[in-house]
Design a protein around this motif. Sequence first.
Motif, PDB file in Angstrom:
ATOM      1  N   TYR A 162      62.453  47.607  72.655  1.00  0.00           N
ATOM      2  CA  TYR A 162      63.356  48.555  73.307  1.00  0.00           C
ATOM      3  C   TYR A 162      64.648  47.873  73.770  1.00  0.00           C
ATOM      4  CZ  TYR A 162      59.710  52.076  73.146  1.00  0.00           C
ATOM      5  OH  TYR A 162      58.759  52.987  72.719  1.00  0.00           O
ATOM      6  N   SER A 163      64.581  46.582  74.075  1.00  0.00           N
ATOM      7  CA  SER A 163      65.808  45.866  74.441  1.00  0.00           C
ATOM      8  C   SER A 163      66.762  45.784  73.255  1.00  0.00           C
ATOM      9  CB  SER A 163      65.455  44.450  74.922  1.00  0.00           C
ATOM     10  OG  SER A 163      64.765  44.494  76.147  1.00  0.00           O
ATOM     11  N   LEU A 164      66.213  45.523  72.069  1.00  0.00           N
ATOM     12  CA  LEU A 164      67.048  45.481  70.865  1.00  0.00           C
ATOM     13  C   LEU A 164      67.605  46.862  70.544  1.00  0.00           C
ATOM     14  CD1 LEU A 164      64.932  43.101  68.589  1.00  0.00           C
ATOM     15  CD2 LEU A 164      67.016  42.555  69.886  1.00  0.00           C
ATOM     16  N   LEU A 165      66.778  47.868  70.730  1.00  0.00           N
ATOM     17  CA  LEU A 165      67.242  49.245  70.474  1.00  0.00           C
ATOM     18  C   LEU A 165      68.371  49.598  71.436  1.00  0.00           C
ATOM     19  CD1 LEU A 165      66.556  51.722  68.684  1.00  0.00           C
ATOM     20  CD2 LEU A 165      65.115  52.530  70.567  1.00  0.00           C
ATOM     21  N   ALA A 166      68.189  49.264  72.710  1.00  0.00           N
ATOM     22  CA  ALA A 166      69.218  49.561  73.710  1.00  0.00           C
ATOM     23  C   ALA A 166      70.498  48.778  73.426  1.00  0.00           C
ATOM     24  CB  ALA A 166      68.691  49.222  75.107  1.00  0.00           C
ATOM     25  N   GLU A 218      76.054  48.744  71.956  1.00  0.00           N
ATOM     26  CA  GLU A 218      77.154  48.161  71.190  1.00  0.00           C
ATOM     27  C   GLU A 218      77.905  49.242  70.426  1.00  0.00           C
ATOM     28  OE1 GLU A 218      79.549  45.192  70.782  1.00  0.00           O
ATOM     29  OE2 GLU A 218      77.572  44.797  71.664  1.00  0.00           O
ATOM     30  N   LEU A 219      77.154  50.202  69.884  1.00  0.00           N
ATOM     31  CA  LEU A 219      77.784  51.294  69.136  1.00  0.00           C
ATOM     32  C   LEU A 219      78.534  52.251  70.060  1.00  0.00           C
ATOM     33  CD1 LEU A 219      74.961  52.182  66.583  1.00  0.00           C
ATOM     34  CD2 LEU A 219      77.127  51.012  66.103  1.00  0.00           C
ATOM     35  N   GLY A 220      78.077  52.369  71.273  1.00  0.00           N
ATOM     36  CA  GLY A 220      78.653  53.366  72.174  1.00  0.00           C
ATOM     37  C   GLY A 220      79.746  52.856  73.082  1.00  0.00           C
ATOM     38  N   ARG A 221      79.758  51.569  73.334  1.00  0.00           N
ATOM     39  CA  ARG A 221      80.752  51.063  74.286  1.00  0.00           C
ATOM     40  C   ARG A 221      82.150  51.041  73.666  1.00  0.00           C
ATOM     41  NH1 ARG A 221      82.469  45.675  74.087  1.00  0.00           N
ATOM     42  NH2 ARG A 221      81.501  44.392  72.459  1.00  0.00           N
ATOM     43  N   GLU A 225      80.476  46.889  65.699  1.00  0.00           N
ATOM     44  CA  GLU A 225      79.512  47.530  64.803  1.00  0.00           C
ATOM     45  C   GLU A 225      78.753  46.504  63.966  1.00  0.00           C
ATOM     46  OE1 GLU A 225      81.190  50.607  62.433  1.00  0.00           O
ATOM     47  OE2 GLU A 225      81.899  51.785  64.157  1.00  0.00           O
ATOM     48  N   ALA A 226      79.412  45.412  63.613  1.00  0.00           N
ATOM     49  CA  ALA A 226      78.734  44.369  62.831  1.00  0.00           C
ATOM     50  C   ALA A 226      77.604  43.739  63.644  1.00  0.00           C
ATOM     51  CB  ALA A 226      79.736  43.302  62.409  1.00  0.00           C
ATOM     52  N   HIS A 227      77.856  43.553  64.931  1.00  0.00           N
ATOM     53  CA  HIS A 227      76.818  42.998  65.792  1.00  0.00           C
ATOM     54  C   HIS A 227      75.674  43.999  65.945  1.00  0.00           C
ATOM     55  CE1 HIS A 227      74.844  40.669  68.822  1.00  0.00           C
ATOM     56  NE2 HIS A 227      75.175  41.473  69.833  1.00  0.00           N
ATOM     57  N   ALA A 228      76.005  45.274  66.068  1.00  0.00           N
ATOM     58  CA  ALA A 228      74.977  46.318  66.178  1.00  0.00           C
ATOM     59  C   ALA A 228      74.119  46.333  64.917  1.00  0.00           C
ATOM     60  CB  ALA A 228      75.629  47.678  66.403  1.00  0.00           C
TER      61      ALA A 228
END
Length: 257
Positions: A84-88, A93-96, A101-104
């Motif tokens: 869940y930490s990776l999902l969050a 990253e996508l929302g901030r 996006e590459a890191h996400a």
Amino acid sequence: MSTSVRDLQIGEMISISAAWVGPQKATFLAVPQIAPLYDRVDTTHQALIVARDGATADATLGELNAKAEKLDDRHDNLSRGLHYSLLAAKYFELGRDGGDEAHAAAIDRASDALFPIGLRGVLATYQAEAGNAAQLNSLATNEFASVLSKVHVTKDMTALDVAHAIGAVGTELGAVEGQRVVAAADAKKDTITPAEVRRRMRDWAQVAEAVLMNLELSTASEQTIEALRRPLLDVVAKATARRREKRAKKEEGTGGT
């Protein structure tokens, strides 16, 4: 003299007869009044050892079961925490504003590799969980260390640290499971019912009381007689005191009624 040895615990019984069939065997057999009882002493002694070992195997299995369950809970919770930490982290990253996006995408790839069947892995057998944990830790260390080290689960712990923790718990779980399989086999092999243990203890007590009675009739030296019976009489005295103390505490608890 009538001395009851029936308050003795199984370990106390074994310690007494172990001396009679061991270091005191020659002395025991040299006393004509008790020598005929030697075979019965040896038989009841060996029967008690088997009964004690069976109880020990059961206790060991119970301890290992409890340890495995605790490790399994830790493995499952750490796995959920990492998943869940990776999902969050990915969605953050996508929302901030100005997210990478590459890191996400890298986080997503790492999550898919570490959890190929999602969290269904926490439902696997202990041995399978141990193997999966080792694989997860290897992938995290060798292929995804860079991306996981950038995801913080807490201020001082990264996703890579959590992966290492899962690997360590998995290793311990695998070792305990291996011990548990062996202990389960031993417990099954040595299973003796409580009723059978009590019967064997009664048999031992009957023989021990016969030994004491016949020693009273013996013409052996007082030194020889005392060497054979004194350890038993001392243990009997302790057992009797233990029983009386237990009874007194019980009466205190019920107000003496």
